[in-house]
Design a protein around this motif. Structure first.
Motif, PDB file in Angstrom:
ATOM      1  N   LEU A 156      47.709  39.603  34.971  1.00 42.24           N
ATOM      2  CA  LEU A 156      46.662  39.895  33.980  1.00 42.24           C
ATOM      3  C   LEU A 156      46.812  39.030  32.742  1.00 42.24           C
ATOM      4  O   LEU A 156      45.837  38.490  32.205  1.00 42.24           O
ATOM      5  N   ASP A 157      48.051  38.865  32.293  1.00 39.16           N
ATOM      6  CA  ASP A 157      48.306  38.073  31.083  1.00 39.16           C
ATOM      7  C   ASP A 157      47.966  36.594  31.269  1.00 39.16           C
ATOM      8  O   ASP A 157      47.697  35.899  30.282  1.00 39.16           O
ATOM      9  N   ALA A 182      52.458  48.042  47.986  1.00 34.77           N
ATOM     10  CA  ALA A 182      52.117  48.561  46.659  1.00 34.77           C
ATOM     11  C   ALA A 182      51.989  47.430  45.633  1.00 34.77           C
ATOM     12  O   ALA A 182      51.101  47.463  44.764  1.00 34.77           O
ATOM     13  N   ASP A 183      52.860  46.417  45.735  1.00 33.12           N
ATOM     14  CA  ASP A 183      52.778  45.260  44.832  1.00 33.12           C
ATOM     15  C   ASP A 183      51.457  44.530  45.039  1.00 33.12           C
ATOM     16  O   ASP A 183      50.785  44.150  44.082  1.00 33.12           O
ATOM     17  N   LEU A 184      51.095  44.319  46.304  1.00 31.45           N
ATOM     18  CA  LEU A 184      49.878  43.588  46.625  1.00 31.45           C
ATOM     19  C   LEU A 184      48.629  44.365  46.226  1.00 31.45           C
ATOM     20  O   LEU A 184      47.631  43.784  45.784  1.00 31.45           O
ATOM     21  N   ILE A 190      43.343  43.616  40.413  1.00 26.94           N
ATOM     22  CA  ILE A 190      43.037  42.689  39.320  1.00 26.94           C
ATOM     23  C   ILE A 190      42.223  41.504  39.824  1.00 26.94           C
ATOM     24  O   ILE A 190      41.278  41.057  39.172  1.00 26.94           O
ATOM     25  N   VAL A 191      42.582  40.991  40.989  1.00 25.89           N
ATOM     26  CA  VAL A 191      41.854  39.857  41.577  1.00 25.89           C
ATOM     27  C   VAL A 191      40.373  40.194  41.734  1.00 25.89           C
ATOM     28  O   VAL A 191      39.487  39.396  41.394  1.00 25.89           O
ATOM     29  N   ILE A 192      40.095  41.392  42.229  1.00 27.57           N
ATOM     30  CA  ILE A 192      38.705  41.811  42.428  1.00 27.57           C
ATOM     31  C   ILE A 192      38.006  42.022  41.087  1.00 27.57           C
ATOM     32  O   ILE A 192      36.875  41.564  40.885  1.00 27.57           O
ATOM     33  N   GLU A 193      38.693  42.689  40.159  1.00 28.34           N
ATOM     34  CA  GLU A 193      38.094  42.953  38.845  1.00 28.34           C
ATOM     35  C   GLU A 193      37.767  41.663  38.099  1.00 28.34           C
ATOM     36  O   GLU A 193      36.729  41.556  37.429  1.00 28.34           O
ATOM     37  N   LYS A 194      38.641  40.675  38.207  1.00 31.74           N
ATOM     38  CA  LYS A 194      38.468  39.422  37.464  1.00 31.74           C
ATOM     39  C   LYS A 194      37.696  38.365  38.263  1.00 31.74           C
ATOM     40  O   LYS A 194      37.485  37.260  37.759  1.00 31.74           O
ATOM     41  N   ASP A 195      37.315  38.696  39.487  1.00 30.09           N
ATOM     42  CA  ASP A 195      36.495  37.818  40.321  1.00 30.09           C
ATOM     43  C   ASP A 195      37.142  36.441  40.517  1.00 30.09           C
ATOM     44  O   ASP A 195      36.550  35.397  40.239  1.00 30.09           O
ATOM     45  N   ILE A 196      38.394  36.457  40.994  1.00 26.88           N
ATOM     46  CA  ILE A 196      39.075  35.208  41.322  1.00 26.88           C
ATOM     47  C   ILE A 196      39.428  35.216  42.811  1.00 26.88           C
ATOM     48  O   ILE A 196      39.165  36.187  43.519  1.00 26.88           O
ATOM     49  N   PRO A 220      41.540  46.161  51.408  1.00 27.55           N
ATOM     50  CA  PRO A 220      40.095  46.292  51.212  1.00 27.55           C
ATOM     51  C   PRO A 220      39.570  45.330  50.140  1.00 27.55           C
ATOM     52  O   PRO A 220      40.150  45.218  49.058  1.00 27.55           O
ATOM     53  N   GLY A 221      38.505  44.619  50.464  1.00 30.50           N
ATOM     54  CA  GLY A 221      37.857  43.722  49.516  1.00 30.50           C
ATOM     55  C   GLY A 221      38.523  42.378  49.351  1.00 30.50           C
ATOM     56  O   GLY A 221      38.055  41.554  48.551  1.00 30.50           O
ATOM     57  N   MET A 222      39.609  42.101  50.111  1.00 29.45           N
ATOM     58  CA  MET A 222      40.367  40.872  49.875  1.00 29.45           C
ATOM     59  C   MET A 222      40.153  39.788  50.928  1.00 29.45           C
ATOM     60  O   MET A 222      40.392  38.614  50.649  1.00 29.45           O
ATOM     61  N   LYS A 223      39.689  40.129  52.114  1.00 31.39           N
ATOM     62  CA  LYS A 223      39.487  39.093  53.135  1.00 31.39           C
ATOM     63  C   LYS A 223      38.514  38.024  52.638  1.00 31.39           C
ATOM     64  O   LYS A 223      38.726  36.826  52.828  1.00 31.39           O
TER      65      LYS A 223
END
Length: 392
Positions: A156-157, A182-184, A190-196, A220-223
């Motif tokens: 995030l930072d 859990a780490d992933l 964050i990846v989904i929220e920040k659209d990267i 979910p949402g990562m493929k």
């Protein structure tokens, strides 16, 4: 005469791994623990399939994206191991090693000025490939106290409005660190929220010693946001066959194929036929090699504890990353003296990023007999260094 060289290329530092490899290759009675290459031969039934393909005259180009049978087996493997469904025809490309997949994946995804997040210590190719693609590498310094995992807060930072891609190098070279589910999940949120997007390098995925490897692409949402990179070098002891693959969204894979067809044409045909056999019938080979690596890993952790050498316990790949800060010298100085005085080559942690200072990468992709000799020399060297510091 005009300068014939590209300033961008000239300014890229050569690999810090090769320096010690080149020295040890000229040194009599030296032992190298520096190269990440399995000491096993490619399993015979895989070699035999490569030989058979040559005997049958299968020496022509395959399609640019790769041999159909191999792409199907790659997709079957990922479905079986990770539960991810990929279309072999539109979402898969066979490459010349995982390294090519990293290069063309970044070139297909980034525009000049885009930022690529690179957690370090990590594989030496990520940063140069990002630069050559025109991106700005942004380094995330991983910490030993976090077992060199990428935390959600660190990610995030590092994100800005220019961030395009996160490289996720786990199981990790050089630290041996892994990321558990859990780490992933925290990273994926964050990846989904920040659209990267994510480039997930899973070349060591089969070499995990704590539970099973989890791909972020399976969440979910990562493929649709992930380029999954893997290959045959590490798990199947096929380094010289130079074969890897990438799976991901159709629109990204299409552009990767475009670069690949102009730069490479296709991956080696013989290697592709051998890899079909590896995926179909190689599970027992992988299991046998993983057991051997795990035995060596446990041996190293035991002897490090006995000699009082600080090292977090790694659960992936075939590397340990001990801390040598107590000796008051840089990683490069320690590795150079160790090679000169005891004829053992290891790699300074700084070869994998500046935050690797104070650490060494030691590969256990070598026989247990060689490891025992080399670690005996390391113990003698450390005792000498401690005596020097006490006498100072």
């Amino acid at each position: 005469m005009r300068n014939p060289l590209s300033e961008q290329v000239v300014n890229i530092k050569p690999s810090g791994i090769r320096k010690f490899f080149d020295i040890v290759s000229e040194m009599k009675d030296a032992i190298s623990l520096g190269v990440g290459e399995p000491d096993f031969d490619t399993p015979w039934h895989i070699r035999d399939e490569g030989i058979y393909s040559l005997e049958k005259g299968r020496t022509f180009y395959t399609s640019n994206a790769g041999l159909k049978e191999l792409k199907i087996e790659v997709c079957n493997y990922l479905k079986r191991k990770q539960g991810i469904d990929y279309d072999y025809n539109h979402e898969t490309i066979i490459t010349v090693g995982g390294s090519e997949a990293i290069d063309i994946g970044l070139r297909a995804m980034v525009n000049p000025g885009d930022e690529v997040l690179i957690p370090q210590p990590s594989y030496v190719s990520y940063e140069p490939c990002a630069i050559l693609a025109g991106a700005k590498p942004v380094i995330i310094n991983l910490k030993a106290e976090n077992e060199f995992r990428l935390t959600a807060q660190e990610l995030l930072d590092a994100i800005t409005d220019k961030t395009k891609v996160l490289i996720l190098p786990f199981p990790n070279n050089p630290t041996g660190a892994i990321m558990e589910r859990a780490d992933l999940e925290a990273v994926a949120k964050i990846v989904i929220e920040k659209d990267i997007f994510v480039m997930s390098d899973e070349i060591y995925g089969e070499l995990t010693y704590k539970g099973g490897h989890v791909s972020i692409a399976s969440l979910p949402g990562m493929k649709e946001r992930t380029i999954l990179i893997n290959g045959f070098s590490k798990a199947y002891a096929m380094t010289g066959w130079r074969l890897g693959y990438a799976c991901g969204p159709k629109e990204i894979i299409e552009q990767m194929i475009k670069i690949h067809q102009f730069a490479i044409m296709c991956a080696p045909t013989t290697s592709q036929y051998a890899a079909v056999e590896a995926l179909r019938n190689g599970d027992e080979d992988v299991l046998e090699m993983r057991r051997a690596y795990n035995q060596r890993r446990r041996y190293l952790m035991h002897v490090f504890k006995e000699m009082g050498l600080e090292c977090f316990e790694p659960y992936g790949a075939f590397y340990v990353f001990p801390c040598i800060k107590e000796f008051g010298m840089t990683s490069d100085e320690f590795a150079s003296r160790f090679l000169e005085e005891e004829k053992v080559a290891v790699v300074p942690g700084t070869a994998f990023g500046e935050c690797g200072e104070g650490f060494l990468r030691i590969s256990y992709a070598y026989s247990l007999d060689n490891l025992k000799v080399a670690i005996g020399r390391l113990e003698k060297f450390i005792k000498r260094l401690r005596a020097e510091r006490q006498g100072a």
